[in-house]
Design an enzyme around this catalytic site. Structure first.
Site, PDB file in Angstrom:
ATOM      1  N   ASP A  46       4.239 -29.438  -7.850  1.00 53.71           N
ATOM      2  CA  ASP A  46       4.252 -30.906  -9.374  1.00 53.71           C
ATOM      3  C   ASP A  46       5.358 -31.759  -8.684  1.00 53.71           C
ATOM      4  OD1 ASP A  46       5.068 -31.543 -11.289  1.00 53.71           O
ATOM      5  OD2 ASP A  46       6.292 -30.112 -12.080  1.00 53.71           O
TER       6      ASP A  46
HETATM    7  C1  BGC Z   1       5.754 -32.248 -14.928  1.00 50.98           C
HETATM    8  C2  BGC Z   1       4.334 -31.901 -14.448  1.00 50.98           C
HETATM    9  C3  BGC Z   1       3.378 -33.551 -14.701  1.00 50.98           C
HETATM   10  C4  BGC Z   1       3.900 -34.201 -13.248  1.00 50.98           C
HETATM   11  C5  BGC Z   1       3.133 -35.429 -13.332  1.00 50.98           C
HETATM   12  C6  BGC Z   1       5.863 -33.539 -13.617  1.00 50.98           C
HETATM   13  O1  BGC Z   1       7.470 -33.794 -14.272  1.00 50.98           O
HETATM   14  O2  BGC Z   1       6.359 -31.135 -14.565  1.00 50.98           O
HETATM   15  O3  BGC Z   1       4.036 -31.558 -15.654  1.00 50.98           O
HETATM   16  O4  BGC Z   1       1.946 -33.028 -14.784  1.00 50.98           O
HETATM   17  O5  BGC Z   1       5.682 -34.477 -14.074  1.00 50.98           O
HETATM   18  O6  BGC Z   1       3.797 -36.347 -14.391  1.00 50.98           O
END
Ligand code: BGC
Length: 865
Positions: free
Chosen positions: A227
């Protein structure tokens, strides 16, 4: 190998160590590294899950917005989800994205999760099965889907730091199962790890999860990506199996990784394995034929609107309809009231949010249905926002009168250089500017300054409130007068993924028709004095500007009640209430389950004055409804995407006969829900104390009646199921065996309608350990049946292994336990259940995936079970 694909082994042999290391992290928010000399292109990723935002949080290109995933979960319709997945694949092409960061398949342990709206369901089979359909749809366009977040990222509180403590049994049966089903059946090309720890180790560096379960047991060969900012180590993450660190610039994989290789903490063959994964993903991405760094465009087509409208309407759940108040009559005088009526509540907040091509409000949807728009009147009642509605679209520019405002960027503060000149000037409409991916060649650090200028012309004379929320520092002026100071004294809030302040407000008296200059002075996140712990920092921060006329709540409620009570003026009344992206967002959990202040009183009083008023709730997760027993007609309508308002109107007026079912239980009170005592990080950990008794499994087991059960949802017609027959195809290998139920469904009412069948299995009475009373094992949406029509429905075969097994912690394996099981097919309406028993002759243990899940591989990396 396709012509555009690279020869992975040949490329690997020619890559220098520095190049290999560079391939293992992003170069910016959304792109991987290209190695042009070896023909390796850069790959673009984009959020997910309810639309494709493209490469910009900041001032992004508008996109199609699907209903949130709880809404999609409510459809119980695999075909529809597959079509929506395909639409997402097409939207990815418009945004030049090879990889879609979705679906989200975490589990709603309770109602408060800030991102609860983003996952399909509290049930792992509903979640995993719909996720597989979603991934298949996305893959059918040769786009890579990315189920996320593996695993136990089921709350936002201290999400990067919290240790989710969970038994192996619950981990397998509830939290990993959606991933197991989706990866097994759809073989998506990528998988995202979660931020949190699971039983002591961060998921992104947990060899047991990534290596032993995902890669060895499930034979998954796709990419594993962290993530965003969820990589926490050099060697541990690489050795466990984390291929790609996102976003760039890398924290852990530049010189630090070279050092780890030099010191033999990471072996070069491990690096090669991770690089192979990245290159396989590059090859899969090339099948889309999307060029590198493609421009981002809109593809707002009539067919898109039609599909989104179908999704919005088919996700609305009819919770109550006493006396058949619904559907409404389009030629009658209709009063629409409430905080969610005249505003488009189309998606939740955080990384799932995006600027939509267009939106529709319930009021617009209802007006478009009635035979004349004059038949519809509106009154506000109360506001429902937590933060004031965005101001951007209420402004226009002084220069040319265009809707929106002027956004200027400076590298110095006004104080440091009063003669500073803007390095960038933009016209914007959204006054929420999250700067994580804002880029300009002259902006070389996270410290910079912004001004926002627009003209506000009130339509009514009165007191107006303005609000300023920042991750940084900000001042808001109206006609040169300081109205909001969010700089001198700042408070820590939850905005901008947990790093910003709460909204600070100020008010000023304005006169209708007069033009006022609104000016905001903003400094990015490093200018703030607030220091926040246990949340990821998303770079330069952001600024949000809101504004609204102040209403006197007591008077506004009084007026709404007076109008609603007037049966001579209005034949039918619709009350629209709920939450919105201020209340439900990534970055924080809800503190309670209640509606915004004032909403309950409004509904109570309107229902007392007008008992046949129809109540429409929009929220992504359950809210308390203390007035529910007084409401005769009640709809749950979620965040419905672009077509939210039309979708609600389609059901209100009966153009769509509702078939949707709740994908998660609505408790009466927060304290009733199984995660009540264990839903936040305390001392750095959260105990999954309810074990496998998540959602309906708990309410069934303790015999507590929730407000509305998982799977509840009414129709404007009635159905009866009969003649259940159950073919059990058993084989010596438990993973190949299957159950094939068929049942006759009859529409016994007077309107055409679709039916949803839920298939539950109850464990044998002789079971060795306590098991849930019944568990969903399959489901099927039966297309529209005419009144009186009946149809024999052959449900897709169900894996006997998954239908009968629990996770045996003593053997570290699934156990399909011998005994007599009962299969129930549950249809719409009280007592519409048909059941049959079947017997498993001998207990058998198994691991891996299971039979009947990898029926076909669409754009998969393995192509076999
Ligand atoms: C989220 C993800 C997301 C990523 C990119 C993170 O804060 O948990 O689900 O894909 O950011 O935006």
């Amino acid at each position: 190998m396709k012509p555009t694909e690279i020869d992975i082994e040949a490329v690997l042999a020619q890559l220098s160590l520095d190049e290999k290391v560079a391939l293992l992290s992003g170069i910016d928010g959304w792109h991987t590294k290209a190695i042009p000399r070896l023909g390796v292109p850069s790959v673009r990723m984009s959020d997910g899950p309810n639309g494709v935002r493209g490469t910009r949080f900041f001032n992004g290109v508008p996109a199609a917005c699907l209903p949130c995933e709880t809404a999609l979960g409510a459809t119980f319709d695999q075909d529809l989800i597959r079509q929506l997945g395909q639409l997402l694949g097409q939207e990815c092409k418009a945004k030049g994205a090879h990889v879609l960061l979705g679906p989200t398949i975490n589990i709603q342990r309770g109602p408060l999760g800030g991102r609860g709206f983003e996952s399909f369901s509290e049930d792992p089979v509903l979640s995993g099965t719909l996720a597989a359909s979603y991934c298949e749809g996305v893959s059918s366009e040769n786009i890579i889907a990315t189920p996320k977040h593996l695993v136990c990222n089921d709350q936002e509180h201290e999400r990067v730091a919290v240790n989710s403590i969970v038994t192996d049994r619950a981990l397998r049966e509830i939290y990993l199962l959606p991933f197991q089903i989706a990866l097994g059946r759809a073989r998506p090309g990528a998988l995202m790890t979660s931020y949190n720890k699971v039983n002591g180790t961060h998921a992104s560096e947990d060899p047991r999860l990534l290596r032993d379960i995902v890669r060895q047991e499930w034979k998954y060969e796709g990419l594993i990506v962290s993530d965003w900012f969820g990589t926490y180590s050099v060697s541990e993450a690489l050795n466990a199996g984390l291929d790609l660190e996102m976003p760039g610039m890398s924290h852990f994989r530049g010189p630090s990784l070279i050092h780890a290789i030099t010191s033999n903490k990471v072996k070069e063959h491990t690096i090669d394995e991770r690089v192979r994964s990245v290159l396989r993903m590059v090859n899969l991405a090339s099948r889309s034929n999307i060029p590198e760094m493609a421009p981002e465009v809109q593809r707002n087509l009539p067919a898109t609107s039609a599909l989104l409208r179908r999704a919005a309407s088919e996700s609305v759940v009819l919770l109550k309809n006493e006396g058949n108040i619904l559907p409404l009559n389009p030629s009658k005088k209709t009063l629409v009231l409430g905080p969610n009526a005249n505003i488009a509540t189309y998606c939740g907040g955080g990384s799932a949010s995006l600027p939509a091509y267009y939106t529709t409000t319930p009021l617009q949807g209802i007006r478009a249905k009635t035979t004349s728009p004059d038949l519809v009147s509106f009154t506000q009642g109360v506001y429902g926002h937590k933060e004031l509605p965005l101001l951007g679209e209420q402004l226009c520019t002084a220069e040319d009168g265009r809707v929106g405002y002027t956004f200027r960027v400076y590298t110095e503060s006004k104080e440091a250089n009063p003669a500073r000149v803007a390095v960038d000037t933009l016209h914007m409409t959204s006054s929420s500017a999250f700067l994580m991916d804002y880029m300009h060649p002259q902006v070389k650090s996270d410290v910079y300054y912004v001004t926002m200028d627009g003209t506000f012309t009130p339509t009514e004379t009165g007191e107006y409130e303005f609000g300023l929320t920042v991750a940084g520092t900000g001042l808001l002026y109206v006609d040169g007068k300081l109205v909001v100071d969010n700089k001198t004294h700042q408070r820590q809030g939850t905005s901008f993924f947990g790093i910003g302040t709460p909204e600070e407000r100020g008010s000023i008296h304005l006169t209708a028709g007069q033009k006022y200059a609104v000016h905001v002075d903003y400094g990015t996140a490093p200018t703030s004095n607030l220091k926040v712990k246990n949340v990821v920092s998303f770079g330069p921060g952001g600024v949000r500007v809101g504004g609204a006329r102040r209403i006197e709540p007591a008077q506004a409620v009084e007026e709404a009640v007076r109008l609603a009570a007037d049966t001579s003026a209005f034949d039918q009344v619709v009350v629209c209430i709920g939450l919105n992206s201020d209340w439900e967002s990534e970055g924080f959990d809800r503190p309670h389950m209640d509606l915004p202040a004032g909403s309950d009183e409004l509904v109570h009083r309107v229902l007392a004055a007008r008992p046949d008023a129809v109540v429409v709730v929009q929220s992504g997760t359950p809210v308390t409804m203390p007035w529910a027993s007084n409401a005769k007609a009640l709809l749950q309508a979620w965040y419905g995407g672009n077509e939210a308002g039309n979708g609600i109107a389609d059901v209100l007026f009966g153009d769509v006969n509702p078939a949707a079912k709740l994908p998660l239980t609505f408790p009466v009170t927060l304290a009733q829900n199984p995660s009540y005592l264990n839903y936040r990080s305390e001392g750095g950990r959260v105990l999954y104390g309810e074990d496998v008794y998540v959602g309906y499994r708990y309410y069934d087991a303790v015999g507590v009646q929730p407000l509305f059960r998982f799977g509840h949802g009414l129709s404007y017609t009635s159905f009866a199921s009969s003649g259940l027959s159950l073919a059990v195809q058993d084989t010596p290998k438990v993973t190949d065996a299957s159950l094939s139920p068929s049942v006759t469904v009859k529409n016994t009412g007077e309107r055409a309608g679709a039916e949803v069948l839920q298939v539950y299995v109850a464990p044998p009475p002789t079971t060795a350990l306590r098991r849930p009373i019944r568990e969903l094992k399959a489901f099927h949406k039966v297309p529209v049946l005419a009144p009186g029509e009946s149809r024999t429905v052959h449900l897709p075969p169900i894996s006997l292994a998954l239908a009968t097994s629990y996770w045996d912690e003593n053997r570290d394996a699934w156990l399909s336990e011998a005994g007599a099981y009962t299969l129930h097919v549950v249809g719409t309406g009280a007592d519409n259940v048909v059941s049959q028993t079947f017997v498993v002759e001998s207990s058998r243990w198994w691991t891996g995936l299971h039979g009947n899940v990898a029926t076909k591989a669409v754009n998969g990396v393995n192509g076999h079970a």
